[in-house]
Write an enzyme that holds these catalytic residues in place. Structure first.
Site, PDB file in Angstrom:
ATOM      1  N   TYR A   6      -0.180   8.984   6.415  1.00 57.59           N
ATOM      2  CA  TYR A   6      -0.011  10.307   7.023  1.00 57.59           C
ATOM      3  C   TYR A   6       0.605  11.347   6.091  1.00 57.59           C
ATOM      4  CZ  TYR A   6      -1.754   8.843  11.531  1.00 57.59           C
ATOM      5  OH  TYR A   6      -2.581   8.419  12.540  1.00 57.59           O
ATOM      6  N   GLU A  23      -0.479   4.219  17.571  1.00 56.35           N
ATOM      7  CA  GLU A  23      -1.124   3.180  16.776  1.00 56.35           C
ATOM      8  C   GLU A  23      -0.240   1.946  16.619  1.00 56.35           C
ATOM      9  OE1 GLU A  23      -2.140   5.461  13.316  1.00 56.35           O
ATOM     10  OE2 GLU A  23      -3.403   6.784  14.532  1.00 56.35           O
TER      11      GLU A  23
END
Length: 400
Positions: free
Chosen positions: A97, A139
């Site tokens: 990310y 997630e």
């Protein structure tokens, strides 16, 4: 984590129209930047979708939706869940990310230049951090409940041609352990090295059999070249270069398009083309569990040559009084037998099968091309079916 202020939220929301206008340009540049700095990530992202532009367009739409709803993220719940399952299937991890964020914000500055002032950039930096933490949290729960972590070696124990276009691969863990469980309707990612691209490429394929722990079955359509689109890299490698004994690497099953096995109410499975694969898993599961639910299996394809699972479906319908089928062939050929291979000529028309397709309190599962699913959904709603009872699966890119 820094919280978005009211003023920053307003700045992000105000820039939503910018992504509506320039989003695809920004996201295309973002991928170019990121791959130049981190070429290893080409192994994670579908390079065919990059070339066609569908992946940048998908990301642009996602960023626009996030900006437009920054003050009411609850409306994005379904989209967040869908993307999180895609990410988990591709083994996207928290460390990815910051890389994405750095190059996405850099692309915004590169494309828009002085139109982006520092307060706006600061607001987007905090907004991205908020989104990243949201996705990482969702997630993490998927990884915790997964049957295994990352990509696991599986051996092809059987390869079976289902039609002129679709071939099934039976995959068993290479170490001889259990294949694990899954929910009917879910998919796995399979990676193959593509010589032409010089990278591994993941592709997601629906599981097409009932869960039983012995093997996982995927049924892969050979993607031929269409117009300017190249033939499918991985699907053709699977058809031509993968046979019994080949080892492939497979992710844990993911996907939110799953059969609800708890009710006793009717279930109607509607598929077009290769969309039959998750429906085969759902039907096989219901039959294996000896469900007495009223089941209607509706399928559309061109003709016998491309009708996967034809004999299997005939046998299921013949041997189970609670299972009814309605198969539509769009291009009937001389060898196609009405009442045996297919039931109706033409496109799916619910008006012709209302007696079996429209059942009180039924749940409807749709899978196929987007236009096909939209058409069937609209037809069901027009006939009074509650939209909450209509469930759809969407293939293709969907990754942030």
């Amino acid at each position: 984590m820094t919280a978005l202020t009211v003023d920053q939220m307003a700045l992000v929301k105000a820039t939503a129209p910018v992504f509506a206008e320039h989003g695809a340009t920004i996201t295309k540049h973002f991928y170019q930047r990121m791959f130049a700095a981190h070429p290893e990530l080409k192994n994670v992202f579908n390079q065919t979708h990059q070339k066609s532009g569908s992946q940048p367009e998908t990301l642009a739409r996602a960023v626009y939706a996030y900006a437009a709803n920054i003050d009411n993220l609850g409306v994005l719940g379904g989209a967040v869940t869908h993307i999180a399952h895609k990410h988990a299937s591709l083994n996207i991890r928290p460390e990815h990310y910051p890389i994405v964020g750095r190059h996405l914000l850099g692309a915004v500055v590169d494309v828009l230049g002085e139109a982006v002032d520092q307060p706006t950039l600061d607001a987007w930096t905090v907004a991205y951090e908020q989104l990243a933490n949201l996705m990482i949290g969702v997630e993490a729960k998927l990884y915790e409940s997964a049957s295994w972590s990352g990509f696991r070696p599986f051996k092809v124990i059987r390869k079976h041609v289902e039609s002129d276009e679709i071939t099934s691969f039976y995959l068993a863990p290479a170490d001889g352990s259990s294949a694990g469980g899954f929910q009917p309707g879910q998919y796995v990612s399979v990676t193959r090295f593509v010589d032409r691209l010089g990278v591994d490429q993941p592709r997601q394929y629906s599981l097409s059999d009932a869960p039983h722990g012995k093997w996982l079955r995927i049924s892969v359509k050979r993607e031929a070249a269409r117009g300017e689109a190249e033939p499918g890299h991985v699907s053709n490698l699977m058809h031509d270069g993968v046979g019994a004994g080949t080892v492939v690497h497979v992710s844990a099953p993911m996907g939110e398009f799953t059969l609800d096995r708890t009710p006793s109410t009717p279930v109607v499975l509607v598929s077009g083309g290769v969309g039959i694969t998750p429906m085969a898993s759902m039907l096989a599961t219901l039959v294996a569990e000896r469900s007495d639910r009223a089941i209607t299996f509706v399928h559309a394809c061109r003709n016998t040559r491309v009708h996967a699972f034809r004999d299997w479906l005939q046998g299921i319908a013949a041997g189970h009084p609670n299972v009814r089928r309605a198969v539509f062939y769009e291009q009937v050929s001389p060898q196609d037998r009405c009442g045996i291979d297919y039931d109706h000529e033409g496109r799916i028309d619910l008006a012709r099968i209302e007696s079996i397709a429209l059942q009180p309190n039924a749940d409807y599962y749709l899978c196929g091309p987007v236009a096909f699913m939209r058409e069937q959904r609209d037809a069901l709603i027009a006939r009074g079916v509650d939209a909450a009872r209509i469930h759809t699966e969407i293939f293709g890119s969907g990754m942030l």
